[in-house]
Motif scaffolding. Sequence first.
Motif, mmCIF file in Angstrom:
data_model
loop_
_atom_site.group_PDB
_atom_site.id
_atom_site.type_symbol
_atom_site.label_atom_id
_atom_site.label_comp_id
_atom_site.label_asym_id
_atom_site.label_seq_id
_atom_site.Cartn_x
_atom_site.Cartn_y
_atom_site.Cartn_z
ATOM 1 N N LEU A 63 7.522 16.689 -1.664
ATOM 2 C CA LEU A 63 7.195 15.732 -0.611
ATOM 3 C C LEU A 63 8.491 15.583 0.155
ATOM 4 O O LEU A 63 9.507 15.152 -0.408
ATOM 5 C CB LEU A 63 6.744 14.399 -1.199
ATOM 6 N N ALA A 64 8.488 15.983 1.439
ATOM 7 C CA ALA A 64 9.723 16.060 2.212
ATOM 8 C C ALA A 64 9.459 15.674 3.665
ATOM 9 O O ALA A 64 8.326 15.783 4.142
ATOM 10 C CB ALA A 64 10.286 17.481 2.131
ATOM 11 N N HIS A 119 4.270 13.446 2.260
ATOM 12 C CA HIS A 119 5.086 12.290 1.918
ATOM 13 C C HIS A 119 4.181 11.124 1.535
ATOM 14 O O HIS A 119 2.986 11.157 1.784
ATOM 15 C CB HIS A 119 5.996 11.893 3.092
ATOM 16 N N LEU A 120 4.778 10.129 0.927
ATOM 17 C CA LEU A 120 4.076 8.879 0.679
ATOM 18 C C LEU A 120 4.438 7.915 1.793
ATOM 19 O O LEU A 120 5.619 7.759 2.125
ATOM 20 C CB LEU A 120 4.477 8.273 -0.674
ATOM 21 N N MET A 127 0.841 -1.194 0.000
ATOM 22 C CA MET A 127 0.000 0.000 0.000
ATOM 23 C C MET A 127 0.877 1.245 0.000
ATOM 24 O O MET A 127 1.916 1.279 0.673
ATOM 25 C CB MET A 127 -0.891 -0.008 1.250
ATOM 26 N N ALA A 128 0.458 2.260 -0.740
ATOM 27 C CA ALA A 128 1.124 3.566 -0.746
ATOM 28 C C ALA A 128 0.043 4.621 -0.530
ATOM 29 O O ALA A 128 -0.925 4.678 -1.282
ATOM 30 C CB ALA A 128 1.848 3.796 -2.069
ATOM 31 N N MET A 129 0.215 5.430 0.513
ATOM 32 C CA MET A 129 -0.787 6.452 0.847
ATOM 33 C C MET A 129 -0.126 7.819 0.953
ATOM 34 O O MET A 129 1.007 7.931 1.433
ATOM 35 C CB MET A 129 -1.451 6.113 2.179
ATOM 36 N N LEU A 130 -0.846 8.834 0.537
ATOM 37 C CA LEU A 130 -0.365 10.211 0.631
ATOM 38 C C LEU A 130 -0.712 10.746 2.017
ATOM 39 O O LEU A 130 -1.871 10.700 2.435
ATOM 40 C CB LEU A 130 -1.010 11.061 -0.468
ATOM 41 N N HIS A 131 0.307 11.237 2.740
ATOM 42 C CA HIS A 131 0.134 11.767 4.088
ATOM 43 C C HIS A 131 0.739 13.164 4.208
ATOM 44 O O HIS A 131 1.565 13.559 3.382
ATOM 45 C CB HIS A 131 0.844 10.878 5.123
#
Length: 147
Positions: A97-98, A103-104, A66-70
Motif C-alpha cells: 500500500l503506497a 492505501h487506507l 472510519m478506515a477504507m481501502l482505496h
Amino acid sequence: MKRIALLLVGLLGAGLVHADTTRISASHAWIRVLPGALPAGAYVVLRNDGDKPVALTGASTPDYGMAMLHRSTQSGGSSRMAMVDALPIPAHGTQALAPGGYHLMLMDARHPVQPGDTVRITLKFDNGVTLPVDFIARPAGALGDQG
C-alpha cells in the motif's frame, strides 16, 4: 470408550493436516497526516509467508472514525481514487500500500494526530486473521516511512 478416543484423535489429526498456514506480517507502516480535518493516507508493505493467497478486506482503528481501502490511479493526466473491497496478497508474496496506488483512507480523526505519533490499525483479512500494526505518523510532504 476406546473408539471415542480414537475418533477424537483422528479428528484432531485431520484438523492439524488442514490447519490454516497463513502467516501475514507488516513492515514500513506509516501515515501521511494532512492539515485540519482532511483524511489521512495509511501505507504499509504486507507479506504473506503462508501457502495460500489472502486478501486484505478492511481495517479499523480507535484513532479514526472510519478506515477504507482505496486505490489511486492515473489516466490521461488526471488522478482518480476509488474504494475497493479487497487487496489480494499472493502466497509467499508481498503487496504494498503506497502513495499513488492502494492505501487506507483514514477519515474523521477522533483527536489530533501529529507527525511522530503512533497509530495502531488492525488489518482484517478474508480468512479471519486480524493483524494489529503500529503506523508512524509523518508530515503531509512525506513520501515514505522514513520521514
